[in-house]
Design a protein around this motif. Structure first.
Motif, PDB file in Angstrom:
ATOM      1  N   CYS A  62      68.193 -10.655  76.264  1.00 50.12           N
ATOM      2  CA  CYS A  62      67.825 -10.724  74.805  1.00 50.12           C
ATOM      3  C   CYS A  62      68.930 -11.590  74.155  1.00 50.12           C
ATOM      4  O   CYS A  62      68.289 -12.605  73.406  1.00 50.12           O
ATOM      5  N   LEU A  71      60.246 -14.263  71.122  1.00 52.68           N
ATOM      6  CA  LEU A  71      59.416 -13.100  71.648  1.00 52.68           C
ATOM      7  C   LEU A  71      60.128 -12.395  72.979  1.00 52.68           C
ATOM      8  O   LEU A  71      60.041 -11.256  72.862  1.00 52.68           O
ATOM      9  N   ARG A  72      60.430 -13.231  73.930  1.00 49.07           N
ATOM     10  CA  ARG A  72      61.468 -12.719  75.132  1.00 49.07           C
ATOM     11  C   ARG A  72      62.723 -11.968  74.484  1.00 49.07           C
ATOM     12  O   ARG A  72      62.783 -10.950  74.926  1.00 49.07           O
ATOM     13  N   LEU A 114      62.753 -10.412  71.763  1.00 51.10           N
ATOM     14  CA  LEU A 114      62.665  -8.972  71.027  1.00 51.10           C
ATOM     15  C   LEU A 114      61.838  -8.161  72.144  1.00 51.10           C
ATOM     16  O   LEU A 114      62.404  -6.942  72.241  1.00 51.10           O
ATOM     17  N   THR A 115      61.307  -8.660  73.220  1.00 53.41           N
ATOM     18  CA  THR A 115      60.760  -8.218  74.457  1.00 53.41           C
ATOM     19  C   THR A 115      62.015  -7.168  74.811  1.00 53.41           C
ATOM     20  O   THR A 115      62.031  -5.930  75.376  1.00 53.41           O
ATOM     21  N   ALA A 116      63.036  -7.878  75.392  1.00 55.16           N
ATOM     22  CA  ALA A 116      64.228  -7.575  75.943  1.00 55.16           C
ATOM     23  C   ALA A 116      64.698  -6.410  75.139  1.00 55.16           C
ATOM     24  O   ALA A 116      65.344  -5.533  75.677  1.00 55.16           O
ATOM     25  N   GLU A 176      63.573  -4.686  73.085  1.00 51.87           N
ATOM     26  CA  GLU A 176      62.609  -3.350  72.835  1.00 51.87           C
ATOM     27  C   GLU A 176      62.838  -2.331  74.198  1.00 51.87           C
ATOM     28  O   GLU A 176      62.834  -1.366  74.147  1.00 51.87           O
ATOM     29  N   GLY A 177      62.800  -3.280  75.198  1.00 56.20           N
ATOM     30  CA  GLY A 177      62.965  -2.449  76.629  1.00 56.20           C
ATOM     31  C   GLY A 177      64.291  -1.781  76.543  1.00 56.20           C
ATOM     32  O   GLY A 177      64.282  -0.502  77.066  1.00 56.20           O
ATOM     33  N   GLU A 181      63.316   0.848  78.826  1.00 60.54           N
ATOM     34  CA  GLU A 181      64.035   0.333  80.138  1.00 60.54           C
ATOM     35  C   GLU A 181      65.409   1.195  80.348  1.00 60.54           C
ATOM     36  O   GLU A 181      65.505   1.290  81.779  1.00 60.54           O
TER      37      GLU A 181
END
Length: 174
Positions: A53, A74-75, A77-79, A81-82, A87
Motif C-alpha cells: 500500500c 488503485l493498487r 487502495l486495493t492493498a 482494503e485487503g 487479507e
C-alpha cells in the motif's frame, strides 16, 4: 528470535521505502521510481499489505502519465482494503496505519480522476476521502496516539484535510 527477524526485515522494507520517498521529495523522481519498482518486484503479489500500500501510494507520485498514476493509486487502495477486509484480521498491527491512510488514498484517486477528466469518479472519491477523514476525527484518531502512523510526522491529518478542502473548492468552480 523469528519474530525479531521478521520485524527487522519489515523495518528494512519501510526504511527502503522511506529512502526512496526522500529521493522523490528531493526532486529525483526517476531514481525514486527505479527504487520503488525494484522493491515492488521484490515484494511480489503476496508481500506485506502495508508495504504494498505504502509503496504503491508513493510510486503513483513518480508517474508522468495520469493513467499510470491512477493504476498505482488503485493498487494502493486495493492493498489497503485487503488489510482491512480480509487479507488479514482487522486487529492486524497495521490496520490503524492503513485506516489513517484512507483519506489520502481516496484524495489521490479523486485528483487522478480529475486529471483524466472523469469528474463523476473524482466526486465519489473526494466524498470517500472526506468521510474517511471525518471518521478519524470522530474518534479513531486517538487510537493511534494522535498521529497517522503513516510517515510518522505531525500535521498529516491537517494537511490531508486542507488538501481535501482545496480539491473540493477547485471542483466547485468547474
Amino acid at each position: 528470535m523469528v519474530e525479531q527477524q521478521e520485524a527487522s526485515s519489515e523495518d528494512a522494507v519501510m526504511t527502503r521505502i522511506g529512502q526512496a520517498v526522500m529521493l522523490l521529495h528531493g526532486g529525483d523522481r526517476e531514481e525514486a521510481r527505479n527504487r520503488f519498482g525494484l522493491l515492488w518486484s521484490e515484494l511480489g503479489a503476496d508481500g506485506d499489505g502495508l508495504h504494498r500500500c505504502t509503496l504503491a501510494h508513493y510510486m503513483a507520485d513518480t508517474q508522468d502519465d495520469p493513467g499510470d498514476e491512477l493504476a498505482w493509486d488503485l493498487r494502493a487502495l486495493t492493498a489497503a482494503e485487503g488489510l482491512m477486509g480480509g487479507e488479514r484480521p482487522a486487529e492486524h498491527r497495521d490496520s490503524l496505519a492503513v485506516q489513517a491512510l484512507y483519506p489520502s488514498l481516496h484524495l489521490n484517486l479523486a485528483a487522478d480522476y480529475l486529471k483524466l477528466q472523469r469528474p463523476d469518479a473524482a466526486r465519489i472519491h473526494l466524498r470517500q476521502a472526506r468521510d474517511a477523514a471525518d471518521a478519524l476525527e470522530d474518534g479513531d484518531r486517538g487510537a493511534y496516539g494522535g498521529h497517522s502512523g503513516y510517515g510518522g510526522y505531525d500535521g498529516y491529518d491537517g494537511g490531508v484535510r486542507a488538501a481535501i478542502e482545496r480539491l473540493e473548492l477547485r471542483m466547485r468552480g468547474m
